[in-house]
Design an enzyme around this catalytic site. Sequence first.
Site, PDB file in Angstrom:
ATOM      1  N   LYS A   1      -4.269  45.963  13.210  1.00  0.00           N
ATOM      2  CA  LYS A   1      -4.812  45.301  12.809  1.00  0.00           C
ATOM      3  C   LYS A   1      -5.176  44.695  11.552  1.00  0.00           C
ATOM      4  O   LYS A   1      -4.892  43.587  10.985  1.00  0.00           O
ATOM      5  CB  LYS A   1      -6.452  44.777  13.540  1.00  0.00           C
ATOM      6  CG  LYS A   1      -7.351  43.755  13.159  1.00  0.00           C
ATOM      7  CD  LYS A   1      -8.463  43.607  14.009  1.00  0.00           C
ATOM      8  CE  LYS A   1      -9.859  44.737  13.566  1.00  0.00           C
ATOM      9  NZ  LYS A   1     -10.480  43.376  11.938  1.00  0.00           N
ATOM     10  N   ASN A   2      -5.661  45.467  10.815  1.00  0.00           N
ATOM     11  CA  ASN A   2      -6.289  45.253   9.042  1.00  0.00           C
ATOM     12  C   ASN A   2      -4.985  45.512   8.404  1.00  0.00           C
ATOM     13  O   ASN A   2      -4.961  44.794   6.480  1.00  0.00           O
ATOM     14  CB  ASN A   2      -7.060  46.145   8.220  1.00  0.00           C
ATOM     15  CG  ASN A   2      -8.426  45.649   9.652  1.00  0.00           C
ATOM     16  OD1 ASN A   2      -9.206  44.065  10.228  1.00  0.00           O
ATOM     17  ND2 ASN A   2      -9.727  46.433   8.723  1.00  0.00           N
TER      18      ASN A   2
ATOM     19  N   CYS B   1     -22.123  38.430   7.449  1.00  0.00           N
ATOM     20  CA  CYS B   1     -22.656  38.753   9.149  1.00  0.00           C
ATOM     21  C   CYS B   1     -22.842  39.370   9.357  1.00  0.00           C
ATOM     22  O   CYS B   1     -23.854  39.886   8.836  1.00  0.00           O
ATOM     23  CB  CYS B   1     -20.591  38.914   9.598  1.00  0.00           C
ATOM     24  SG  CYS B   1     -20.072  40.483   9.138  1.00  0.00           S
TER      25      CYS B   1
ATOM     26  N   ARG C   1     -21.579  40.319   2.450  1.00  0.00           N
ATOM     27  CA  ARG C   1     -19.770  40.334   2.561  1.00  0.00           C
ATOM     28  C   ARG C   1     -19.716  38.689   1.228  1.00  0.00           C
ATOM     29  O   ARG C   1     -18.792  37.852   2.085  1.00  0.00           O
ATOM     30  CB  ARG C   1     -19.498  39.513   3.573  1.00  0.00           C
ATOM     31  CG  ARG C   1     -19.552  41.069   4.946  1.00  0.00           C
ATOM     32  CD  ARG C   1     -19.185  41.397   5.736  1.00  0.00           C
ATOM     33  NE  ARG C   1     -17.400  41.825   5.617  1.00  0.00           N
ATOM     34  CZ  ARG C   1     -16.385  41.992   6.482  1.00  0.00           C
ATOM     35  NH1 ARG C   1     -16.988  41.612   7.520  1.00  0.00           N
ATOM     36  NH2 ARG C   1     -15.527  42.432   6.193  1.00  0.00           N
TER      37      ARG C   1
ATOM     38  N   ASP D   1     -15.593  51.794   8.110  1.00  0.00           N
ATOM     39  CA  ASP D   1     -14.991  51.532  10.281  1.00  0.00           C
ATOM     40  C   ASP D   1     -15.254  52.452  10.967  1.00  0.00           C
ATOM     41  O   ASP D   1     -14.974  52.201  12.511  1.00  0.00           O
ATOM     42  CB  ASP D   1     -13.316  50.644  10.034  1.00  0.00           C
ATOM     43  CG  ASP D   1     -13.520  49.679   8.663  1.00  0.00           C
ATOM     44  OD1 ASP D   1     -14.880  48.747   9.183  1.00  0.00           O
ATOM     45  OD2 ASP D   1     -12.252  48.221   8.463  1.00  0.00           O
TER      46      ASP D   1
ATOM     47  N   ARG E   1     -12.148  42.607  19.739  1.00  0.00           N
ATOM     48  CA  ARG E   1     -11.752  41.449  18.137  1.00  0.00           C
ATOM     49  C   ARG E   1     -10.248  42.596  17.442  1.00  0.00           C
ATOM     50  O   ARG E   1      -9.785  42.523  17.008  1.00  0.00           O
ATOM     51  CB  ARG E   1     -12.629  41.677  17.608  1.00  0.00           C
ATOM     52  CG  ARG E   1     -13.449  40.208  17.108  1.00  0.00           C
ATOM     53  CD  ARG E   1     -14.393  40.143  16.715  1.00  0.00           C
ATOM     54  NE  ARG E   1     -13.863  39.426  14.943  1.00  0.00           N
ATOM     55  CZ  ARG E   1     -14.352  39.330  13.993  1.00  0.00           C
ATOM     56  NH1 ARG E   1     -15.899  39.078  14.344  1.00  0.00           N
ATOM     57  NH2 ARG E   1     -13.272  38.577  13.174  1.00  0.00           N
TER      58      ARG E   1
HETATM   59  C1  EPZ Z   1     -11.749  44.853   4.994  1.00  0.00           C
HETATM   60  O1  EPZ Z   1     -13.552  44.009   4.978  1.00  0.00           O
HETATM   61  C2  EPZ Z   1     -11.801  44.770   6.391  1.00  0.00           C
HETATM   62  N1  EPZ Z   1     -11.616  43.607   6.629  1.00  0.00           N
HETATM   63  C3  EPZ Z   1     -13.136  45.209   7.295  1.00  0.00           C
HETATM   64  O2  EPZ Z   1     -12.750  45.862   8.580  1.00  0.00           O
HETATM   65  C4  EPZ Z   1     -13.566  47.156   6.516  1.00  0.00           C
HETATM   66  O3  EPZ Z   1     -14.647  47.153   6.770  1.00  0.00           O
HETATM   67  C5  EPZ Z   1     -13.178  46.512   4.889  1.00  0.00           C
HETATM   68  O4  EPZ Z   1     -12.301  45.967   4.590  1.00  0.00           O
HETATM   69  C6  EPZ Z   1     -14.292  48.133   4.076  1.00  0.00           C
HETATM   70  O5  EPZ Z   1     -12.960  48.407   4.653  1.00  0.00           O
HETATM   71  C7  EPZ Z   1      -9.438  43.224   6.808  1.00  0.00           C
HETATM   72  O6  EPZ Z   1      -9.180  43.995   6.952  1.00  0.00           O
HETATM   73  C8  EPZ Z   1      -9.632  42.013   7.908  1.00  0.00           C
HETATM   74  P1  EPZ Z   1     -13.883  44.096   1.032  1.00  0.00           P
HETATM   75  P2  EPZ Z   1     -13.239  42.853   3.221  1.00  0.00           P
HETATM   76  O7  EPZ Z   1     -13.789  43.022   0.313  1.00  0.00           O
HETATM   77  O8  EPZ Z   1     -11.597  42.890   2.755  1.00  0.00           O
HETATM   78  C9  EPZ Z   1     -18.292  43.572  -0.299  1.00  0.00           C
HETATM   79  C10 EPZ Z   1     -13.078  46.022  10.809  1.00  0.00           C
HETATM   80  O9  EPZ Z   1     -13.801  46.414  11.753  1.00  0.00           O
HETATM   81  N2  EPZ Z   1     -18.115  43.006  -1.924  1.00  0.00           N
HETATM   82  O10 EPZ Z   1     -13.526  45.796   0.614  1.00  0.00           O
HETATM   83  O11 EPZ Z   1     -14.477  42.182   3.584  1.00  0.00           O
HETATM   84  C11 EPZ Z   1     -18.817  43.656   0.687  1.00  0.00           C
HETATM   85  O12 EPZ Z   1     -19.928  42.229  -0.080  1.00  0.00           O
HETATM   86  C12 EPZ Z   1     -13.699  45.438   9.551  1.00  0.00           C
HETATM   87  O13 EPZ Z   1     -11.912  46.388  10.904  1.00  0.00           O
HETATM   88  C13 EPZ Z   1     -18.310  41.992  -1.953  1.00  0.00           C
HETATM   89  O14 EPZ Z   1     -19.368  42.149  -2.963  1.00  0.00           O
HETATM   90  O15 EPZ Z   1     -13.809  44.348   2.456  1.00  0.00           O
HETATM   91  C14 EPZ Z   1     -18.420  44.462   1.062  1.00  0.00           C
HETATM   92  O16 EPZ Z   1     -20.134  45.755   1.091  1.00  0.00           O
HETATM   93  C15 EPZ Z   1     -15.487  44.752   9.110  1.00  0.00           C
HETATM   94  N3  EPZ Z   1     -17.616  40.929  -3.346  1.00  0.00           N
HETATM   95  C16 EPZ Z   1     -17.711  45.436   0.277  1.00  0.00           C
HETATM   96  O17 EPZ Z   1     -17.489  44.850  -0.576  1.00  0.00           O
HETATM   97  C17 EPZ Z   1     -17.345  40.431  -2.676  1.00  0.00           C
HETATM   98  O18 EPZ Z   1     -15.784  39.483  -3.284  1.00  0.00           O
HETATM   99  C18 EPZ Z   1     -16.817  45.937   0.874  1.00  0.00           C
HETATM  100  O19 EPZ Z   1     -15.514  45.123   1.247  1.00  0.00           O
HETATM  101  C19 EPZ Z   1     -16.010  41.445  -2.062  1.00  0.00           C
HETATM  102  C20 EPZ Z   1     -16.109  42.207  -0.748  1.00  0.00           C
END
Ligand code: EPZ
Length: 417
Positions: free
Chosen positions: A22-23, A117, A122, A305, A397
């Site tokens: 998915k991701n 969320c 996020r 995850d 999802r």
């Molecule tokens: C991706 O989310 C995945 N989603 C998530 O999977 C996964 O948990 C996550 O990466 C971490 O591995 C998809 O690929 C669609 P991040 P993403 O940006 O891109 C902080 C699932 O269960 N952050 O690496 O949103 C953020 O708040 C989902 O399938 C900032 O502070 O993850 C978080 O604490 C849930 N500022 C951390 O970094 C930013 O601009 C990781 O977020 C971006 C992120």
Amino acid sequence: MDRFIIDGGRRLKGAIKVSGSKNAALPILIATLLTDETCVVENVPSTLRDLRTTFRLLESLGKRVVVKGSTVRVLSTGSLKTQAPYEIVKQMRASVLAAGPLLARFGLVRVPIPGGCAIGLRPIDIHLKGFEIMGARRIADQGDIILSAPRLRPAAIALRFPSVGATQNLMMAAAATPGRTTIGNAAREPEMGDLGKFLEQLGAKVHGAGTAKVTIEGKAKLGGARHKVIPDRIEAGTFLLACAATRGRVKLVGAEAAHLGAVLSALKKAGAKIRSGKGWIELAMERRPKAVSIVTKPYPGFPTDLQAPWMALMTTCTGFAKVVETVFENRFLHAAELGRMGAQIAVSGRAAVVAGQERLSGAPIMASDIRAGAALLVAGLAAKGRTTIARVYHIDRGYEEIERKLSRAGARLARQK
Ligand code: EPZ
């Protein structure tokens, strides 16, 4: 609203087929916005709710999406829009990935700020900072961010944290920006490598996708592509943990062991016997798991995850297991639900300590996000008696035909509409 009814306590056995990731599929499909040529993406888990939302997003922006099983064709219908609808973004945060391709191609994009969320705030500051370094200006208006730049310029960008989404957004923007862009402290998840391969198919030059330093030589005009998405490592990991929790023996078909290093090593320490080969992983668990503490980290660390399903496995370990969540600030909502099944879990800030016991007992419980839902499934399959899981739409999802896949492996699991 659908519910799952599980009669727990049966060992999983047999073969389970793993779907496409998915991701990985989400950003690759969104990257089709980089071109007017036709793209064909294979091994897409197209029945998932998040994928259906992605198809709607692409169509709302002016693409035509034709789905046949797990093969998705994305075609051009004329000019693209540069405004993503809030109604779609609020259902799926990953919609924000449309910003990179649209900004790079048209010099203007308007996207709703996704908001938090259940698992955390996020923010998207890392994405926005990257676009600014590439020359974009931004203003906030009515809950939207408007980004503009007559022409993005290639740049050297260093991320303050290896955000998955920011790395993908910037890789896509860089692919349509002539010149060389580097992204330092980039996310290293296998999904980056898959996106990198797709961008190469479109005609960009990509080096180091999936490592901490990605270099992209972009082009003003990109072409079409045909690509096969990698297997879903989180779905595969969930099945392995469910199998271990039920003390079963399963073979995952279409899985990639190399993407699950930290999880397989924790499972081995817990007592699982694991074998793997090209495209398969086999796990057998004969006794109660030993306690194994984990700390979630960006890849190649233990994936956030799978933290919730890991905690579900540890509820029956011998001893005490500590689980530390460093990626998201509020990802322990499953702990209280597992408590309703008799689990003993003490949560303090970002750490949880699980005191293992012989067995959980079934209970009515509720999913709060995709992976919390997966944890409840793992617990319900292993527990004694009947478990009812409400809010199954969270699980839908991220897990394709999960009741069919698990039932074939011996689980008693039914969906109640
Ligand atoms: C991706 O989310 C995945 N989603 C998530 O999977 C996964 O948990 C996550 O990466 C971490 O591995 C998809 O690929 C669609 P991040 P993403 O940006 O891109 C902080 C699932 O269960 N952050 O690496 O949103 C953020 O708040 C989902 O399938 C900032 O502070 O993850 C978080 O604490 C849930 N500022 C951390 O970094 C930013 O601009 C990781 O977020 C971006 C992120």
